[in-house]
Scaffold this active site. Structure first.
Site, mmCIF file in Angstrom:
data_model
loop_
_atom_site.group_PDB
_atom_site.id
_atom_site.type_symbol
_atom_site.label_atom_id
_atom_site.label_comp_id
_atom_site.label_asym_id
_atom_site.label_seq_id
_atom_site.Cartn_x
_atom_site.Cartn_y
_atom_site.Cartn_z
ATOM 1 N N HIS A 136 13.731 90.008 24.066
ATOM 2 C CA HIS A 136 14.066 89.377 22.802
ATOM 3 C C HIS A 136 14.893 87.792 22.932
ATOM 4 O O HIS A 136 15.690 87.589 21.456
ATOM 5 C CB HIS A 136 14.728 91.096 21.929
ATOM 6 C CG HIS A 136 16.246 90.767 22.355
ATOM 7 N ND1 HIS A 136 16.736 91.524 21.416
ATOM 8 C CD2 HIS A 136 16.717 91.289 24.082
ATOM 9 C CE1 HIS A 136 18.520 91.711 21.750
ATOM 10 N NE2 HIS A 136 17.958 91.084 23.656
ATOM 11 N N ASP A 156 16.631 89.607 39.088
ATOM 12 C CA ASP A 156 17.458 89.264 38.212
ATOM 13 C C ASP A 156 18.140 87.202 39.111
ATOM 14 O O ASP A 156 18.290 87.640 40.000
ATOM 15 C CB ASP A 156 18.376 89.795 37.878
ATOM 16 C CG ASP A 156 19.711 89.523 36.373
ATOM 17 O OD1 ASP A 156 19.108 88.541 35.983
ATOM 18 O OD2 ASP A 156 19.047 90.688 36.104
#
Length: 290
Positions: free
Chosen positions: A192, A148
């Protein structure tokens, strides 16, 4: 009172309920309400204006949120520079992810993935490694690399019982995947957040690391085909789809959209299986590389 947030036990008397107590005492719920009122609803009110101003845009900084706040930056980038708003957003997401339908066991227990045979897995956009920790605890032979942004994983440490299985790596998923010896790459609730053109960039960044036999597992919402469930059941999914459009020009996708997206990223991506575990709000898309 009609929504059971307060009650009127006797005429003219107002009393608290379990709902109002929760609003008063639960920081996660308060953050969710605050984020909805302060970020999402203003963005929703300007969605059509944004679509008229930037027809067909897939840019994350040309959405309703940008017009609502007069901010030229993408919402995630802007919130990242505002400590108070970023904290509220993070807390609201933690509260949202506590929903039973988003529990990680649906993914960890999915037999079709064959986790027991996975030697090394990369958890892309894995935040503090909740999924990887769950996998490591169930499968002692698996090694998990959680990737991340540096700011996200700063200070992240695996629990002592899996510290030899889980590690953290700073990585921007728009850049080329640096781990090239993994068997499986996981994208859970990442794509998404992005329009098709950016989701394709994320998938393309994976391809230099892939070899025949590697798999990519996508754990995301999958919009139902029309008429396959009641309007009540699909209302939340459709609302979420609109929300993603309003805040970042992103979207939820149905099965056909996922197939089109993967094909647009690289013809060598091949969907092997499409699972939707009963009770889970997320589908599991198992993708092979040829």
């Amino acid at each position: 009172m009609t929504y059971h947030i307060f009650a009127e036990p006797t005429p003219g008397a107002v009393c608290h309920t379990a709902s109002s107590r929760l609003l008063a005492e639960n920081t996660g719920l308060r953050a969710w309400v605050a984020n909805t009122l302060n970020e999402l609803l203003p963005a929703a009110s300007r969605m059509v204006d944004a679509m008229e101003r930037w027809p067909g845009s897939q840019e994350p900084n040309e959405a309703g949120w940008n017009l609502a706040f007069g901010n030229p930056d993408a919402m995630f980038a802007a919130l990242g520079r505002d400590e108070t708003r970023a904290k509220t957003f993070a807390e609201s997401m933690s509260f949202f992810e506590a929903r039973p339908g988003l529990a990680i066991h649906y993914l960890v227990d999915e037999e079709a993935i064959g986790w027991g045979g996975v030697r090394k897995m990369v958890d892309i956009g894995g935040s503090h490694g909740k999924v990887s920790i769950g996998l490591a605890r169930k499968y002692p032979s698996i090694k998990c690399v959680v990737q991340d942004f540096k700011k996200v994983i700063e200070g992240a440490r695996p629990p002592d019982d899996v510290d030899d299985q889980v590690s953290f790596m700073a990585h921007d998923f728009f850049n080329e995947q640096p781990v090239k010896d993994a068997d499986l790459y996981l994208l859970r609730w990442v794509l998404h957040d992005w329009s098709d053109q950016y989701a394709i960039r994320i998938l393309k960044a994976l391809t230099p690391a892939l070899k025949p036999g590697n798999r990519v597992v996508i754990n995301e919402s999958c919009l139902p085909s029309h008429g396959t469930m009641s309007l009540y059941q699909q209302r939340f999914l459709r609302a979420t789809d609109l929300t993603m459009k309003q805040i970042q020009n992103a979207r939820e996708r149905d099965e056909a959209d996922w197939k089109t997206l993967l094909k647009g990223a690289d013809e060598r991506f091949q969907i092997c299986d499409f699972k939707h575990p009963p009770g889970s709000e997320l589908a599991i898309i198992i993708v092979g590389w040829q």
